[in-house]
Design an enzyme around this catalytic site. Structure first.
Site, short mmCIF file in Angstrom:
data_model
loop_
_atom_site.label_atom_id
_atom_site.label_comp_id
_atom_site.label_asym_id
_atom_site.label_seq_id
_atom_site.Cartn_x
_atom_site.Cartn_y
_atom_site.Cartn_z
N ASP A 159 -7.88 -5.31 -0.18
CA ASP A 159 -8.35 -6.12 -1.30
C ASP A 159 -8.07 -7.60 -1.12
O ASP A 159 -8.67 -8.43 -1.79
CB ASP A 159 -7.71 -5.64 -2.61
CG ASP A 159 -8.37 -4.37 -3.09
OD1 ASP A 159 -9.55 -4.19 -2.81
OD2 ASP A 159 -7.68 -3.55 -3.73
N HIS A 189 0.85 -1.18 0.00
CA HIS A 189 0.00 0.00 0.00
C HIS A 189 0.88 1.24 0.00
O HIS A 189 1.93 1.25 0.64
CB HIS A 189 -0.91 0.01 1.24
CG HIS A 189 -2.10 0.88 1.07
ND1 HIS A 189 -2.05 2.24 1.27
CD2 HIS A 189 -3.36 0.58 0.67
CE1 HIS A 189 -3.25 2.73 1.02
NE2 HIS A 189 -4.06 1.77 0.65
#
Ligand code: CMC
Length: 382
Positions: A314, A260
């Protein structure tokens, strides 16, 4: 003024915002100052949407009104349903969603964005109708009859009903509701930025949301959850997980659902989702896919954790959606159903003190290049 090019605008603030907050080192996410864990545990998507849009939790009467208004606006115009039926059933659901939202704007003209009450009504209408569009395209491409919303059901329960034709059980409703809450906002991510750029031109909210949907569709953003499931299926068995990840790392390939820009520790949303996935497997029984996911998480955390690369939102959301019987390419539209509240909160915030986005560039091309007439240019004659 000196201009330094920052690829991906990393670390460059593009707005002052009071909507959500992330501390990527401590793993904190807050909406309007409230920790995501508390919202996931105690709130509902309807309430969280109000919190994001209005800046505060609604009192009981306001919450009732929001729930009522969302239910009231769920139904789609018959022409939008006909439009959905004209789309190819082999198309991607994100493209269907983007097309339907853009078309929706033609039925609800909102070109004048100066009226706060009208803007808020458009927000409610969009949040209410996205699940109906997503479920309508799902049923159409599965060859099933498109179902209208069912009065009396909440936002998440109604979506699952429209998708399956059956009233869902409370565990499934809670799982989806938590997913929508977790996806509802995440500071200045690519799709939110895209929506704010579009909003800064004073475009209408339907255009704002359709541009954000287009940006969310890419595999480096919302599209990753779909690819996570493809990867887990590709791995096939727990025994193959380690060698598969090692091969990917040796080939310098990205492992979908990990890493991320902001979180350099565990994504708090992934922690909540992993717990949710645990609960769902307790309810429905564990699946090979889930066992593979746990192994992949362990292997990647062991190999890449030191670099700050951990499972992101996700990774586990796909597992939860899979347990709800949702097809992988419908995962990102569900992400959009959650994120739409955040996009619209950012749109309203952008309008408060708007200035059109017009960044600059560092020109890296040539100057004074001579124009050569077509017939004098080289190349192979046909
Ligand atoms: N697998 C393997 N290595 C990775 C991964 C990954 N998933 N993500 C980052 N890295 C490595 C990357 O190779 C680089 O290594 P090095 O410094 O040795 O070259 C380093 O970590 C930094 O990567 P980056 O590309 O500079 O990081 P970024 O902030 O530009 O990208 C990201 C963030 C999310 C696009 C990236 O981590 C990625 O591609 N992840 C996989 C796709 C994914 O899961 N996306 C969903 C993101 S979360 C939800 C959302 O925002 O929509």
């Amino acid at each position: 003024m000196p201009h330094e090019f920052v690829p991906g605008l990393e670390g460059v603030p593009i707005a002052k915002s009071a909507i959500s907050f992330v501390d990527g080192l401590k793993g904190i996410l807050e909406y309007r100052g409230i920790r995501i864990q508390h919202l996931a545990e105690h709130s509902t998507y309807e309430e969280t949407a109000h919190l994001l849009l209005k800046g505060e939790l609604p009192d009981p009467a306001t919450l009732d009104a929001i729930i009522h208004d969302l239910a009231h606006h769920r139904r789609l115009e018959s022409q939008i349903i006909e439009l959905i039926k004209c789309l190819p059933e082999y198309g991607h659901p994100m493209d269907a969603l983007q097309a339907a939202i853009a078309a929706l704007g033609m039925f609800h003209p909102a070109k004048d964005v100066t009226d706060d009450a009208r803007n808020f009504r458009a927000c409610i209408r969009l949040i209410a109708k996205l699940p109906t569009i997503v479920s309508a395209y799902e049923r159409f491409r599965n060859g099933a009859e498109i179902l209208p919303p069912l009065d009396g059901l909440g936002h998440s329960a109604n979506f699952l009903y429209m998708l399956t034709g059956e009233e869902p059980n409370p565990v499934s409703v809670n799982a989806l509701d938590v997913c929508l809450i977790l996806h509802a906002d995440h500071t200045m991510n690519a799709s939110t930025f895209s929506g704010r750029v579009t909003g800064s031109t004073l475009a209408d909210p339907y255009t704002v949301v359709s541009s954000a949907v287009g940006t969310l569709a890419g595999p480096l953003h919302g599209g990753a959850n779909e690819q996570v499931l493809d990867m887990l299926r590709d791995i096939g068995s727990v025994q193959h997980a380690e060698s598969y990840i090692e091969e990917k790392m040796a080939n310098k390939e990205r492992i979908m659902g990990f890493g991320h820009r902001v979180y350099k520790t565990k994504d708090p949303r992934a922690i909540i989702l992993r717990r949710l996935a645990d609960q769902m497997t307790e309810e429905h029984g564990s699946t090979e896919l889930y066992e593979i996911a746990l192994k992949v998480d362990d292997v990647v955390t062991e190999r890449l954790g030191a670099k700050g690369i951990y499972a992101n939102v996700d990774f586990y959301s796909g597992i939860v959606y899979d347990a709800l019987g949702i097809r992988p390419d419908a995962f990102t539209p569900i992400f959009a159903m959650g994120r739409v509240a955040g996009w619209l909160a950012h749109w309203l915030e952008q309008l408060i003190d708007n200035r059109i986005f017009r960044p600059t560039q560092i020109y890296a091309g040539e100057h004074d290049v001579q124009y050569i007439p077509t017939e004098q240019r080289g190349g192979n004659p046909r």
